[in-house]
Every structure is written in C-alpha cells, then in structure tokens.
Design a protein around this motif. Sequence first.
Motif, PDB file in Angstrom:
ATOM      1  N   GLN A  34      59.437  30.168 -46.618  1.00  0.00           N
ATOM      2  CA  GLN A  34      58.678  31.384 -46.317  1.00  0.00           C
ATOM      3  C   GLN A  34      58.727  31.654 -44.830  1.00  0.00           C
ATOM      4  O   GLN A  34      58.631  30.726 -44.025  1.00  0.00           O
ATOM      5  CB  GLN A  34      57.197  31.207 -46.691  1.00  0.00           C
ATOM      6  CG  GLN A  34      56.912  31.150 -48.166  1.00  0.00           C
ATOM      7  CD  GLN A  34      55.436  30.934 -48.412  1.00  0.00           C
ATOM      8  OE1 GLN A  34      54.945  29.846 -48.160  1.00  0.00           O
ATOM      9  NE2 GLN A  34      54.757  31.953 -48.901  1.00  0.00           N
ATOM     10  N   GLY A  35      58.849  32.910 -44.482  1.00  0.00           N
ATOM     11  CA  GLY A  35      58.752  33.301 -43.082  1.00  0.00           C
ATOM     12  C   GLY A  35      57.290  33.508 -42.739  1.00  0.00           C
ATOM     13  O   GLY A  35      56.495  33.954 -43.565  1.00  0.00           O
ATOM     14  N   VAL A  36      56.930  33.165 -41.518  1.00  0.00           N
ATOM     15  CA  VAL A  36      55.560  33.378 -41.047  1.00  0.00           C
ATOM     16  C   VAL A  36      55.619  33.983 -39.649  1.00  0.00           C
ATOM     17  O   VAL A  36      56.446  33.596 -38.830  1.00  0.00           O
ATOM     18  CB  VAL A  36      54.736  32.063 -41.060  1.00  0.00           C
ATOM     19  CG1 VAL A  36      55.371  31.006 -40.186  1.00  0.00           C
ATOM     20  CG2 VAL A  36      53.312  32.309 -40.641  1.00  0.00           C
ATOM     21  N   GLU A  91      56.938  33.108 -34.538  1.00  0.00           N
ATOM     22  CA  GLU A  91      57.643  33.343 -35.795  1.00  0.00           C
ATOM     23  C   GLU A  91      58.376  32.074 -36.181  1.00  0.00           C
ATOM     24  O   GLU A  91      58.951  31.395 -35.326  1.00  0.00           O
ATOM     25  CB  GLU A  91      58.615  34.509 -35.610  1.00  0.00           C
ATOM     26  CG  GLU A  91      59.078  35.102 -36.887  1.00  0.00           C
ATOM     27  CD  GLU A  91      59.766  36.452 -36.682  1.00  0.00           C
ATOM     28  OE1 GLU A  91      60.198  37.014 -37.687  1.00  0.00           O
ATOM     29  OE2 GLU A  91      59.869  36.920 -35.536  1.00  0.00           O
ATOM     30  N   ASN A  92      58.341  31.764 -37.492  1.00  0.00           N
ATOM     31  CA  ASN A  92      59.000  30.560 -37.959  1.00  0.00           C
ATOM     32  C   ASN A  92      59.258  30.677 -39.455  1.00  0.00           C
ATOM     33  O   ASN A  92      58.689  31.536 -40.122  1.00  0.00           O
ATOM     34  CB  ASN A  92      58.135  29.318 -37.669  1.00  0.00           C
ATOM     35  CG  ASN A  92      58.947  28.059 -37.521  1.00  0.00           C
ATOM     36  OD1 ASN A  92      60.105  27.988 -37.949  1.00  0.00           O
ATOM     37  ND2 ASN A  92      58.352  27.049 -36.911  1.00  0.00           N
ATOM     38  N   THR A 122      48.085  25.472 -30.208  1.00  0.00           N
ATOM     39  CA  THR A 122      48.528  24.835 -28.968  1.00  0.00           C
ATOM     40  C   THR A 122      49.803  25.505 -28.456  1.00  0.00           C
ATOM     41  O   THR A 122      49.937  25.762 -27.255  1.00  0.00           O
ATOM     42  CB  THR A 122      48.749  23.326 -29.190  1.00  0.00           C
ATOM     43  OG1 THR A 122      47.508  22.747 -29.610  1.00  0.00           O
ATOM     44  CG2 THR A 122      49.228  22.643 -27.926  1.00  0.00           C
ATOM     45  N   ALA A 123      50.699  25.824 -29.371  1.00  0.00           N
ATOM     46  CA  ALA A 123      51.945  26.486 -28.983  1.00  0.00           C
ATOM     47  C   ALA A 123      51.707  27.923 -28.519  1.00  0.00           C
ATOM     48  O   ALA A 123      52.473  28.454 -27.720  1.00  0.00           O
ATOM     49  CB  ALA A 123      52.921  26.474 -30.160  1.00  0.00           C
ATOM     50  N   ALA A 124      50.647  28.554 -28.994  1.00  0.00           N
ATOM     51  CA  ALA A 124      50.372  29.963 -28.660  1.00  0.00           C
ATOM     52  C   ALA A 124      49.754  30.151 -27.282  1.00  0.00           C
ATOM     53  O   ALA A 124      49.883  31.220 -26.682  1.00  0.00           O
ATOM     54  CB  ALA A 124      49.449  30.566 -29.712  1.00  0.00           C
ATOM     55  N   VAL A 125      49.072  29.135 -26.776  1.00  0.00           N
ATOM     56  CA  VAL A 125      48.289  29.287 -25.550  1.00  0.00           C
ATOM     57  C   VAL A 125      49.144  29.744 -24.360  1.00  0.00           C
ATOM     58  O   VAL A 125      48.740  30.628 -23.608  1.00  0.00           O
ATOM     59  CB  VAL A 125      47.513  27.991 -25.228  1.00  0.00           C
ATOM     60  CG1 VAL A 125      46.888  28.049 -23.844  1.00  0.00           C
ATOM     61  CG2 VAL A 125      46.437  27.773 -26.274  1.00  0.00           C
ATOM     62  N   LYS A 163      51.098  37.020 -40.948  1.00  0.00           N
ATOM     63  CA  LYS A 163      51.787  37.553 -42.121  1.00  0.00           C
ATOM     64  C   LYS A 163      52.737  36.482 -42.630  1.00  0.00           C
ATOM     65  O   LYS A 163      53.509  35.915 -41.858  1.00  0.00           O
ATOM     66  CB  LYS A 163      52.559  38.817 -41.775  1.00  0.00           C
ATOM     67  CG  LYS A 163      51.657  39.981 -41.440  1.00  0.00           C
ATOM     68  CD  LYS A 163      52.440  41.258 -41.284  1.00  0.00           C
ATOM     69  CE  LYS A 163      51.437  42.356 -40.933  1.00  0.00           C
ATOM     70  NZ  LYS A 163      52.027  43.659 -40.884  1.00  0.00           N
ATOM     71  N   VAL A 164      52.655  36.222 -43.924  1.00  0.00           N
ATOM     72  CA  VAL A 164      53.538  35.250 -44.556  1.00  0.00           C
ATOM     73  C   VAL A 164      54.387  36.003 -45.575  1.00  0.00           C
ATOM     74  O   VAL A 164      53.851  36.721 -46.423  1.00  0.00           O
ATOM     75  CB  VAL A 164      52.732  34.125 -45.253  1.00  0.00           C
ATOM     76  CG1 VAL A 164      53.658  33.131 -45.910  1.00  0.00           C
ATOM     77  CG2 VAL A 164      51.825  33.415 -44.247  1.00  0.00           C
TER      78      VAL A 164
END
Length: 135
Positions: free
Chosen positions: A59-61, A81-82, A102-105, A50-51
């Motif tokens: 923008q938030g993501v 979230e970023n 890569t960050a999600a793994v 979701k953006v």
Amino acid sequence: RGIFVMPVEGAPGDGDFSLTRAIANALKARGTRLTRYREQAKYVLLGAMKVSPSVQGRQGVRITWRLTQPDGKEVGKAEQENTVPSGTFDTQWAPTARLIATAAVDGIHEVIDGWEERQIQKYMDEDKEEMNKYK
C-alpha cells in the motif's frame, strides 16, 4: 508562542490518535514549543494521511503536514510518502507513528525556517523601499 498541533485526520486504525501524540512528542523532544490553544500559537500544524488500496500486498501511504498561521494563512507543507506492506496501519501502530513523526520533524522545521526567512526578507525589502523615499 509555539505550535498548536491539530488532530491528524485520515489515518486508519488508531492512527489519528497515535500520530497526533507522536508528532507532538517528537516536536517537544526537538525543543519545539507547543501551545494548548490555537489562539496563542504562532503556527498551527495539521496532519492528513492517505493510504492507497492494497496492490500485490503493498500500500502507498502519504502524510501531509501543513503549517498555517492561526488565521489559516498557509505557511507551507512537508510531505512523507512510502510504500508499506498491506495492513501495516490497520490496528494499533504507535511504534510506527513514532518513527513517522521523528522523520517528519526536520521537514516541519524546514518549512518554518523557510517561512521566517522569507518574512524577514520581506520586511527588509519594505524597509529599503521606505528609506529610499527619503533619499
């Protein structure tokens, strides 16, 4: 039995394709076994992005990675979230997708590890209860 990766949903630009490919590649690079068929999977991974609307050039993501069993039973979720510059995700963003994946793994593996530990504990508790019946 491995993870079946469902197509990511809700990503702008080419994100659904890029992020789906990137998460599959990042999981494989980590040594995670993937499967082509949902019915053969131990877990199913669903990604949703979701953006938020642009505010002052930002923008938030939020990306939610949900793990379920093939029958749909919830295993858990990991979230990212970023806040990014507006338009970051409007076109092709394969390099960004690789960074996100890569960050999600680690978070995805933490969900799996936590689930499996709870299942082992559940079975051990059930075995204890069964054994106590015979004392």
